[in-house]
Design an enzyme around this catalytic site. Structure first.
Site, mmCIF file in Angstrom:
data_model
loop_
_atom_site.group_PDB
_atom_site.id
_atom_site.type_symbol
_atom_site.label_atom_id
_atom_site.label_comp_id
_atom_site.label_asym_id
_atom_site.label_seq_id
_atom_site.Cartn_x
_atom_site.Cartn_y
_atom_site.Cartn_z
ATOM 1 N N GLU A 1 18.352 -18.122 -18.850
ATOM 2 C CA GLU A 1 18.242 -16.678 -18.724
ATOM 3 C C GLU A 1 19.553 -16.000 -19.130
ATOM 4 O O GLU A 1 19.551 -14.953 -19.787
ATOM 5 C CB GLU A 1 17.852 -16.299 -17.291
ATOM 6 C CG GLU A 1 17.799 -14.812 -17.001
ATOM 7 C CD GLU A 1 16.764 -14.049 -17.809
ATOM 8 O OE1 GLU A 1 16.829 -12.807 -17.802
ATOM 9 O OE2 GLU A 1 15.897 -14.682 -18.457
ATOM 10 N N GLU B 1 20.163 -11.251 -26.486
ATOM 11 C CA GLU B 1 19.353 -10.037 -26.586
ATOM 12 C C GLU B 1 20.190 -8.793 -26.852
ATOM 13 O O GLU B 1 19.824 -7.960 -27.682
ATOM 14 C CB GLU B 1 18.573 -9.814 -25.283
ATOM 15 C CG GLU B 1 17.291 -10.595 -25.147
ATOM 16 C CD GLU B 1 16.565 -10.266 -23.855
ATOM 17 O OE1 GLU B 1 15.357 -9.989 -23.920
ATOM 18 O OE2 GLU B 1 17.203 -10.281 -22.783
ATOM 19 N N TRP C 1 -3.963 -1.812 -0.928
ATOM 20 C CA TRP C 1 -3.938 -3.084 -1.646
ATOM 21 C C TRP C 1 -4.372 -4.125 -0.633
ATOM 22 O O TRP C 1 -3.660 -4.421 0.308
ATOM 23 C CB TRP C 1 -2.536 -3.369 -2.186
ATOM 24 C CG TRP C 1 -2.518 -4.429 -3.215
ATOM 25 C CD1 TRP C 1 -1.916 -5.642 -3.125
ATOM 26 C CD2 TRP C 1 -3.119 -4.376 -4.508
ATOM 27 N NE1 TRP C 1 -2.112 -6.353 -4.274
ATOM 28 C CE2 TRP C 1 -2.842 -5.603 -5.139
ATOM 29 C CE3 TRP C 1 -3.871 -3.422 -5.190
ATOM 30 C CZ2 TRP C 1 -3.294 -5.895 -6.428
ATOM 31 C CZ3 TRP C 1 -4.311 -3.716 -6.471
ATOM 32 C CH2 TRP C 1 -4.032 -4.930 -7.068
ATOM 33 N N LYS D 1 10.099 -3.329 -24.997
ATOM 34 C CA LYS D 1 10.068 -3.616 -23.566
ATOM 35 C C LYS D 1 8.830 -4.414 -23.170
ATOM 36 O O LYS D 1 8.909 -5.379 -22.422
ATOM 37 C CB LYS D 1 10.115 -2.308 -22.769
ATOM 38 C CG LYS D 1 10.166 -2.502 -21.258
ATOM 39 C CD LYS D 1 11.435 -3.234 -20.854
ATOM 40 C CE LYS D 1 11.473 -3.537 -19.372
ATOM 41 N NZ LYS D 1 12.595 -4.422 -19.019
ATOM 42 N N LYS E 1 19.954 -13.282 -22.157
ATOM 43 C CA LYS E 1 20.529 -11.948 -21.992
ATOM 44 C C LYS E 1 21.640 -11.700 -23.013
ATOM 45 O O LYS E 1 21.731 -10.634 -23.598
ATOM 46 C CB LYS E 1 21.091 -11.773 -20.567
ATOM 47 C CG LYS E 1 20.035 -11.589 -19.523
ATOM 48 C CD LYS E 1 19.322 -10.260 -19.691
ATOM 49 C CE LYS E 1 17.925 -10.313 -19.122
ATOM 50 N NZ LYS E 1 16.965 -11.109 -19.866
ATOM 51 N N CYS F 1 0.836 -1.193 0.000
ATOM 52 C CA CYS F 1 0.000 0.000 0.000
ATOM 53 C C CYS F 1 0.875 1.249 0.000
ATOM 54 O O CYS F 1 2.097 1.179 0.067
ATOM 55 C CB CYS F 1 -0.903 0.007 1.225
ATOM 56 S SG CYS F 1 -1.795 -1.547 1.500
ATOM 57 N N HIS G 1 24.474 -35.533 -25.401
ATOM 58 C CA HIS G 1 23.355 -35.953 -26.249
ATOM 59 C C HIS G 1 23.173 -35.016 -27.438
ATOM 60 O O HIS G 1 22.068 -34.877 -27.953
ATOM 61 C CB HIS G 1 22.069 -36.023 -25.421
ATOM 62 C CG HIS G 1 22.081 -37.109 -24.391
ATOM 63 N ND1 HIS G 1 21.832 -38.426 -24.688
ATOM 64 C CD2 HIS G 1 22.363 -37.072 -23.065
ATOM 65 C CE1 HIS G 1 21.929 -39.155 -23.589
ATOM 66 N NE2 HIS G 1 22.257 -38.360 -22.586
ATOM 67 N N ARG H 1 1.678 1.045 -6.640
ATOM 68 C CA ARG H 1 1.749 0.027 -5.594
ATOM 69 C C ARG H 1 0.444 -0.747 -5.434
ATOM 70 O O ARG H 1 0.388 -1.709 -4.681
ATOM 71 C CB ARG H 1 2.098 0.686 -4.252
ATOM 72 C CG ARG H 1 3.512 1.206 -4.177
ATOM 73 C CD ARG H 1 3.735 1.996 -2.906
ATOM 74 N NE ARG H 1 5.152 2.292 -2.747
ATOM 75 C CZ ARG H 1 5.967 1.667 -1.915
ATOM 76 N NH1 ARG H 1 5.510 0.699 -1.166
ATOM 77 N NH2 ARG H 1 7.225 1.988 -1.820
ATOM 78 N N ASN I 1 0.616 0.366 6.392
ATOM 79 C CA ASN I 1 1.111 -0.613 5.416
ATOM 80 C C ASN I 1 1.611 -1.825 6.187
ATOM 81 O O ASN I 1 2.227 -1.676 7.245
ATOM 82 C CB ASN I 1 2.282 -0.044 4.606
ATOM 83 C CG ASN I 1 1.846 0.995 3.602
ATOM 84 O OD1 ASN I 1 0.666 1.231 3.398
ATOM 85 N ND2 ASN I 1 2.828 1.625 2.970
ATOM 86 N N GLY I 2 1.402 -3.016 5.637
ATOM 87 C CA GLY I 2 1.923 -4.209 6.286
ATOM 88 C C GLY I 2 0.821 -5.107 6.807
ATOM 89 O O GLY I 2 -0.357 -4.958 6.452
#
Length: 616
Positions: free
Chosen positions: A489, A496, A75, A611, A493, A2, A512, A27, A100-101
């Protein structure tokens, strides 16, 4: 997560509060509200369900003016989105609190307060705070003294802002597990959960540390630490170079975002960890009930987010004991799927607008659980106002902040952290996760930002290693277990941003087929944490060296690997096996970055890529 904004000034602060909320809306936004100490000498508030714009419209029709106030964008964790559950919460029209929390012991506190005669008007855990504070204030007489007594009774995570009609010359704040920052002005001061909310009124800030309590007046700020001792916190001058849209001291956005990872991982964790466990309510108000019913997990994502989901499959099955399927969204959406009973549908996206992932979610929601559909949907996303978030039953926001570089870095690591939180929450809910192991992993998560800092400190070493790739056109990445998706990944990268052809394989698959490609012109990059698969991995590396292949190995400092002819070892900080995929991602990002710089490519905007992929 929040958002909190507070202000005390000689001028009307309502517009400042609303603007601050708008800046925090990333948020999450299921409701918003504010409370001010008005010229009539009373606390008044406005609350609305939905976006901050709904609150803004309400204030246009029923204006509020005051020189002291607090505001919140919510939230939901405890209680569904509703006006009654929206913050601020009042007690006897004398006190207002935003929070918050998550307060873990709210049920026992609620029972205690009801016995004292307090009447609750919401389902939230926050309302216990304001009533507890009211009760304590009657005994203490001073708001700061009362708040110090109250926080000692709260278990969980919180960032609090408090105002009182009877002590209207101050704004109180407390931090434990949820960030808070004080904005410093001339004859006025401010409070927020993120300095971004206050950039329109000040460029001077003071960050509260864990356990701090602050008393904020128009012309002074008093802070007490966790031991109750008065302390001074450093004042920080904010410069435009710190904006997300500015590279600051870095040559490229990608490098800046790589180096932001310890900070954003800390942000992802804040407010979501209790003493020794994950706070399940961080996933939403229905999460605790739903997670206990989950018997299967289906993850759907694209690109980098897909790799995060692949890592999560290892975690969910090993740590939580829950079967998991992971599939590329662009394939999943076009095939007939047989849904296992009580399956949680998890979608992962940085932007929350990825077309294929959104379509997969919508297809998944077409049937109810009793018609062969999914039990519920959960989005792991970086953008709180995105379509994916709005259309999912549950959400965990990654809090990575704006990511400008097309090649995702900090979004990926925060997704992994979020998926580990999900794993622990599901394992606990299903009774498959030992409490001792959960406590160990929570402890390791708290230390993760420091381990990431150690990995980033190796950037000069990795920059030197990158020279090996300057004249190469092909690279092979290897990994075993949960490190295989990390190798994928890493290969993504490199291709890309440097345009080098790169592939990733499970190390055991080397003979293999891929071994036929290995020669002196094809470097082989390997991630080698110190786990039960290390000895098998070492055998795979020998196969590469026997064919004249050049090895770059990112190895645990305790793995017993060393430099040799054709072998370049970068020693990594030691970390537990479960969190190793997060740590080992960082050097692969740095390697790709420095290779791209040597190749002279456009690092932040590589050719042919966008993006956010909002079309098929």
């Amino acid at each position: 997560m929040c958002g909190i904004v507070g202000a005390i000034a000689e001028r009307n602060i309502t517009a400042i509060l609303v603007e601050g909320l708008k800046r925090l809306e990333y948020r999450g936004y299921d409701s918003a509200g504010l409370a001010v100490f008005s010229s009539a000498g009373i606390l008044e508030r406005r609350r609305r369900v939905g976006k901050v714009a709904e609150l803004d419209r309400a204030l246009a029709g029923e204006p509020l003016a005051g020189r002291l106030g607090i505001a919140h964008t919510r939230w939901a964790t405890h209680g569904a989105p509703s006006e009654a559950n929206a913050h601020p919460h009042f007690s006897n029209d004398q006190l207002a609190v935003v929070h918050n929390g998550i307060i873990e012991n709210h049920e026992e506190l609620r029972a205690h307060l009801k016995a004292l005669g307090y009447v609750f008007t919401s389902q939230t855990d926050t309302e216990v705070i304001v009533h507890l504070l009211h009760h304590q204030l009657q005994e203490a007489g001073d708001l700061a003294v009362a708040l110090k007594a109250v926080v000692g009774q709260l278990h969980g995570a919180y960032g609090l802002a408090v105002i009182s009609a009877e002590q209207s010359d101050r704004l109180l704040a407390a931090r434990s597990g949820s960030p808070l920052v004080i904005g410093l002005g001339m004859g006025e001061n401010f409070l927020a959960s993120d300095q971004l909310a206050l950039r329109q009124v000040t460029d001077r800030f003071m960050y509260l540390e864990e356990g701090d309590i602050a008393e904020i007046r128009r012309d002074s700020v008093q802070i007490w630490d966790v031991a109750g001792q008065p302390v001074q916190r450093e004042q920080v001058q904010y410069h435009e170079g710190a904006e997300a849209a500015d590279k600051g001291i870095y040559r490229h956005f990608m490098l800046k975002e790589i180096h932001e990872q310890p900070m954003v991982v800390q942000r992802t964790l804040e407010g979501r960890l209790g003493g020794n466990q994950v706070l399940t309510e961080a996933f939403g108000p229905q999460a605790a009930e739903l997670f206990g019913k989950v018997r299967n997990v289906q993850i759907v994502a694209c690109g980098t987010s897909y790799h995060a989901g692949m890592v999560a499959r290892y975690w969910l099955e090993e740590l939580a004991g829950i079967p998991c399927q992971i599939e590329v969204a662009s394939e999943f959406r076009y095939r007939k799927v047989v849904v296992q009973p009580d399956t949680l549908f998890v979608s992962i996206s940085q932007s929350g607008e990825t077309a294929d992932t959104l379509a997969a979610l919508r297809n998944g929601k077409a049937k109810a659980p009793n018609e062969g559909g999914y039990l519920a949907s959960l989005a792991i996303c970086n953008v709180g106002i995105s379509s994916l978030v709005r259309e999912s039953d549950l959400t965990l926001l990654t809090q990575a902040g704006p990511e400008i570089g097309v090649a995702s870095t900090k979004a990926f690591t925060t997704q992994l952290v979020a998926l580990m939180l999900l794993t622990l929450a599901l394992g606990k809910a299903r009774g498959n996760l030992d409490s001792t192991l959960e406590a160990e992993l929570v402890s390791e998560l708290r230390c993760l930002p420091a381990r990431l800092e150690e990995a980033l400190a190796m950037d000069k070493t990795i920059e030197k290693v990158a020279e090996l790739f300057a004249e190469k056109n092909h690279t092979l990445f290897l990994g075993r277990g949960a490190q295989y998706p990390v190798a994928m990944e890493g290969a993504l990268k490199l291709k890309e941003i440097s345009y080098i052809h790169a592939e990733a394989y499970p190390a055991g698959e080397l003979k293999h087929g891929p071994l036929a490609l290995v020669d002196g012109d094809m470097p082989v990059v390997t991630v080698a944490p110190n786990n039960e698969l290390l000895e098998k991995l070492k055998s795979n590396l020998q196969e590469v060296r026997a064919r004249g292949g050049e090895l770059v190995v990112f190895a645990d400092q305790q793995a017993g690997l060393s430099n040799g002819e054709g072998t370049h070892v970068v020693n990594m900080p030691h970390i537990g096996d479960a969190l190793a995929p997060i740590l080992y991602t960082v050097p692969l990002q740095l390697l790709s970055y420095y290779v791209a710089v040597l190749k002279g490519t456009d690092v932040d905007q590589p050719r042919n890529l966008a993006k956010s992929v909002t079309v098929e």
